[in-house]
Design a protein around this motif. Structure first.
Motif, mmCIF file in Angstrom:
data_model
loop_
_atom_site.group_PDB
_atom_site.id
_atom_site.type_symbol
_atom_site.label_atom_id
_atom_site.label_comp_id
_atom_site.label_asym_id
_atom_site.label_seq_id
_atom_site.Cartn_x
_atom_site.Cartn_y
_atom_site.Cartn_z
ATOM 1 N N PRO A 18 0.801 -1.096 0.045
ATOM 2 C CA PRO A 18 -0.123 0.051 0.043
ATOM 3 C C PRO A 18 0.886 1.264 0.021
ATOM 4 C CG PRO A 18 0.178 -0.726 2.234
ATOM 5 C CD PRO A 18 0.920 -1.884 1.094
ATOM 6 N N VAL A 19 1.761 1.440 -1.073
ATOM 7 C CA VAL A 19 2.627 2.658 -1.225
ATOM 8 C C VAL A 19 2.511 3.354 -2.594
ATOM 9 C CG1 VAL A 19 4.381 1.428 0.395
ATOM 10 C CG2 VAL A 19 4.277 1.107 -1.956
ATOM 11 N N ASN A 20 3.069 4.416 -2.849
ATOM 12 C CA ASN A 20 3.201 4.678 -3.962
ATOM 13 C C ASN A 20 4.492 4.458 -4.524
ATOM 14 O OD1 ASN A 20 0.722 6.591 -4.611
ATOM 15 N ND2 ASN A 20 1.241 7.331 -2.666
ATOM 16 N N ALA A 21 4.528 3.967 -5.541
ATOM 17 C CA ALA A 21 6.132 3.401 -5.912
ATOM 18 C C ALA A 21 6.795 4.169 -7.211
ATOM 19 C CB ALA A 21 5.869 1.866 -6.279
ATOM 20 N N LYS A 22 8.192 4.149 -7.170
ATOM 21 C CA LYS A 22 8.743 4.647 -8.383
ATOM 22 C C LYS A 22 10.000 3.442 -8.649
ATOM 23 C CE LYS A 22 11.698 7.970 -7.894
ATOM 24 N NZ LYS A 22 12.519 9.323 -7.951
ATOM 25 N N TRP A 23 10.027 2.952 -9.672
ATOM 26 C CA TRP A 23 11.026 2.115 -9.866
ATOM 27 C C TRP A 23 12.165 2.762 -10.904
ATOM 28 C CZ3 TRP A 23 10.031 -2.624 -8.056
ATOM 29 C CH2 TRP A 23 8.816 -2.892 -7.658
ATOM 30 N N SER A 24 13.228 2.587 -10.665
ATOM 31 C CA SER A 24 14.348 2.927 -11.319
ATOM 32 C C SER A 24 14.996 1.928 -12.039
ATOM 33 C CB SER A 24 15.569 3.847 -10.513
ATOM 34 O OG SER A 24 14.718 5.149 -10.031
ATOM 35 N N ILE A 25 14.929 1.775 -13.504
ATOM 36 C CA ILE A 25 15.405 0.515 -14.180
ATOM 37 C C ILE A 25 16.356 1.026 -15.365
ATOM 38 C CG2 ILE A 25 14.902 -1.431 -15.255
ATOM 39 C CD1 ILE A 25 12.087 -1.018 -14.329
ATOM 40 N N GLY A 26 17.714 1.112 -15.127
ATOM 41 C CA GLY A 26 18.479 1.323 -16.116
ATOM 42 C C GLY A 26 18.522 2.673 -16.408
ATOM 43 N N GLY A 27 18.388 3.434 -15.393
ATOM 44 C CA GLY A 27 18.276 4.864 -15.609
ATOM 45 C C GLY A 27 17.059 5.736 -16.005
ATOM 46 N N LYS A 28 16.135 4.650 -16.140
ATOM 47 C CA LYS A 28 14.752 5.359 -16.140
ATOM 48 C C LYS A 28 13.822 4.860 -15.080
ATOM 49 C CE LYS A 28 15.602 6.120 -20.590
ATOM 50 N NZ LYS A 28 15.778 7.518 -21.172
ATOM 51 N N ASP A 29 12.990 6.053 -14.858
ATOM 52 C CA ASP A 29 12.074 6.158 -13.916
ATOM 53 C C ASP A 29 10.516 5.815 -14.121
ATOM 54 O OD1 ASP A 29 13.956 6.534 -12.073
ATOM 55 O OD2 ASP A 29 13.482 8.799 -11.824
ATOM 56 N N PHE A 30 9.869 4.878 -13.436
ATOM 57 C CA PHE A 30 8.538 4.483 -13.623
ATOM 58 C C PHE A 30 7.678 4.676 -12.640
ATOM 59 C CE2 PHE A 30 11.306 2.041 -16.322
ATOM 60 C CZ PHE A 30 10.750 2.405 -17.903
ATOM 61 N N VAL A 31 6.580 5.620 -12.578
ATOM 62 C CA VAL A 31 5.959 5.683 -11.205
ATOM 63 C C VAL A 31 4.590 4.829 -11.307
ATOM 64 C CG1 VAL A 31 4.807 7.698 -9.937
ATOM 65 C CG2 VAL A 31 7.002 8.149 -10.983
ATOM 66 N N SER A 32 4.812 3.812 -10.790
ATOM 67 C CA SER A 32 3.438 3.007 -10.803
ATOM 68 C C SER A 32 3.707 1.766 -10.001
ATOM 69 C CB SER A 32 3.172 2.354 -12.370
ATOM 70 O OG SER A 32 2.273 1.432 -12.550
ATOM 71 N N ASN A 33 2.838 1.130 -9.722
ATOM 72 C CA ASN A 33 2.988 -0.252 -8.953
ATOM 73 C C ASN A 33 3.306 -1.347 -9.729
ATOM 74 O OD1 ASN A 33 1.766 1.468 -6.807
ATOM 75 N ND2 ASN A 33 1.202 -0.315 -5.644
ATOM 76 N N PHE A 34 3.308 -1.192 -11.170
ATOM 77 C CA PHE A 34 3.937 -2.189 -12.009
ATOM 78 C C PHE A 34 4.661 -1.468 -12.935
ATOM 79 C CE2 PHE A 34 3.505 -3.974 -16.004
ATOM 80 C CZ PHE A 34 3.775 -5.642 -15.750
ATOM 81 N N ALA A 35 5.821 -2.094 -13.338
ATOM 82 C CA ALA A 35 6.840 -1.541 -14.287
ATOM 83 C C ALA A 35 7.477 -2.824 -15.295
ATOM 84 C CB ALA A 35 7.949 -0.765 -13.883
ATOM 85 N N LYS A 36 7.660 -2.638 -16.551
ATOM 86 C CA LYS A 36 8.327 -3.438 -17.539
ATOM 87 C C LYS A 36 9.046 -2.805 -18.348
ATOM 88 C CE LYS A 36 6.773 -7.695 -20.293
ATOM 89 N NZ LYS A 36 5.710 -8.370 -20.546
ATOM 90 N N LYS A 37 10.190 -3.470 -18.590
ATOM 91 C CA LYS A 37 11.227 -2.758 -19.420
ATOM 92 C C LYS A 37 12.149 -3.795 -20.181
ATOM 93 C CE LYS A 37 14.075 1.288 -19.756
ATOM 94 N NZ LYS A 37 15.029 0.638 -20.753
ATOM 95 N N LYS A 38 12.239 -3.573 -21.479
ATOM 96 C CA LYS A 38 13.212 -4.436 -22.065
ATOM 97 C C LYS A 38 14.673 -3.713 -22.185
ATOM 98 C CE LYS A 38 11.295 -4.322 -26.335
ATOM 99 N NZ LYS A 38 10.874 -4.626 -27.915
ATOM 100 N N MET A 39 15.757 -4.510 -22.003
ATOM 101 C CA MET A 39 16.911 -4.275 -21.498
ATOM 102 C C MET A 39 17.979 -4.535 -22.657
ATOM 103 S SD MET A 39 16.208 -2.606 -19.013
ATOM 104 C CE MET A 39 17.680 -1.965 -18.243
ATOM 105 N N LYS A 40 19.203 -4.034 -22.581
ATOM 106 C CA LYS A 40 20.339 -4.538 -23.239
ATOM 107 C C LYS A 40 20.984 -5.534 -22.190
ATOM 108 C CE LYS A 40 21.493 -0.294 -25.873
ATOM 109 N NZ LYS A 40 22.469 0.769 -25.900
ATOM 110 N N LEU A 41 21.715 -6.465 -22.488
ATOM 111 C CA LEU A 41 22.355 -7.289 -21.933
ATOM 112 C C LEU A 41 23.294 -6.668 -20.923
ATOM 113 C CD1 LEU A 41 23.309 -10.200 -24.454
ATOM 114 C CD2 LEU A 41 21.322 -9.830 -23.210
ATOM 115 N N GLY A 42 23.569 -7.223 -19.933
ATOM 116 C CA GLY A 42 24.344 -6.691 -18.706
ATOM 117 C C GLY A 42 23.671 -6.884 -17.458
ATOM 118 N N ALA A 43 24.262 -6.142 -16.463
ATOM 119 C CA ALA A 43 23.826 -6.289 -15.039
ATOM 120 C C ALA A 43 23.295 -5.195 -14.521
ATOM 121 C CB ALA A 43 24.907 -6.805 -14.115
#
Length: 238
Positions: A62-87
């Protein structure tokens, strides 16, 4: 039932995002352990059993969520992103109803392409530019010489520009700024022959360079500050 509205304290906590958040009706806050127990970060699997390149994140907390994935931010309780290979390290920043902010990190690796990134070409050709000549590398139909004006969707989508550098002189360096010379976003960037120069659009760049939606219309401008470089294409992938 949850209602959608703009939470003033969320704007303060996630000022760079200007998000629309969900109304969390229960008062108080949760712990980091409780947040992690209600959160999943996963990478899809290739036929070989290795990790694919699609990262999926979700939380039922029960929170407001922000995901940071590979330098991009997504403000949602759900996020999905295609990435280049790597860690990568996925960072979840959660804002509890009482204003308490929590952070959780999830290291992941992408080992095999399961969903290829799509290439979107913005410009192709060839030109060489020397030091302190701003017009050739300005993204503007009216004030530039080569690159098109970037759309508001591109800016506010915080996409990453990729420039193919065919050749660069020894010691060539570049700057990321805007067309009004009023802000420098990155400086002294070394350019080398054959490299792919990635320029990530930030919230600051979007707000200062987009034409509409609150943007100041200053245009993204790249500048060679030492030496010279030859460019052959500009594109982005997603």
């Amino acid at each position: 039932m949850k209602k959608i509205f703009l939470m003033l304290f969320a704007v303060c906590a996630f000022a760079a995002c200007d998000p629309v958040h969900e109304d969390i009706s229960n008062a108080g806050h949760i712990t980091v352990d409780e947040l992690k127990a209600m959160t999943t970060v996963s990478v899809d699997k290739a036929a070989s059993g290795q990790n694919g390149n699609v990262i999926t994140c979700s939380t039922s907390a029960p929170v407001n969520a922000k995901w940071s994935i590979g330098g991009k931010d997504f403000v949602s309780n759900f996020a999905k992103k295609k990435m280049k290979l790597g860690a990568y390290t996925v960072v979840l920043t959660a804002l509890c109803p009482d204003g308490t902010q929590l952070t959780a990190e999830y290291p992941v690796t992408c080992d095999e392409i399961t969903d290829p990134l799509t290439k979107y070409t913005l410009w192709e050709g060839e030109f060489t530019v020397g030091g302190w000549d701003a017009a050739p590398l300005r993204f503007s139909d009216s004030e530039g010489q080569n690159f098109p004006t970037l759309t508001d969707d591109f800016y506010f989508g915080l996409k990453t520009l990729i420039l193919d550098v065919k050749e660069a002189s020894d010691g060539c360096t570049a700057r990321v700024m805007n067309g009004w010379w009023s802000s420098t976003y990155a400086d002294n960037i070394p350019l080398t022959s054959g490299m792919k120069w990635e320029v990530t659009i930030t919230e600051q760049i979007a707000k200062e360079c987009a034409k509409g939606n609150g943007g100041a219309g200053k245009d993204l401008n790249l500048l060679i500050t030492n030496g010279s470089a030859t460019f052959t294409s500009v594109y982005y992938e997603e």
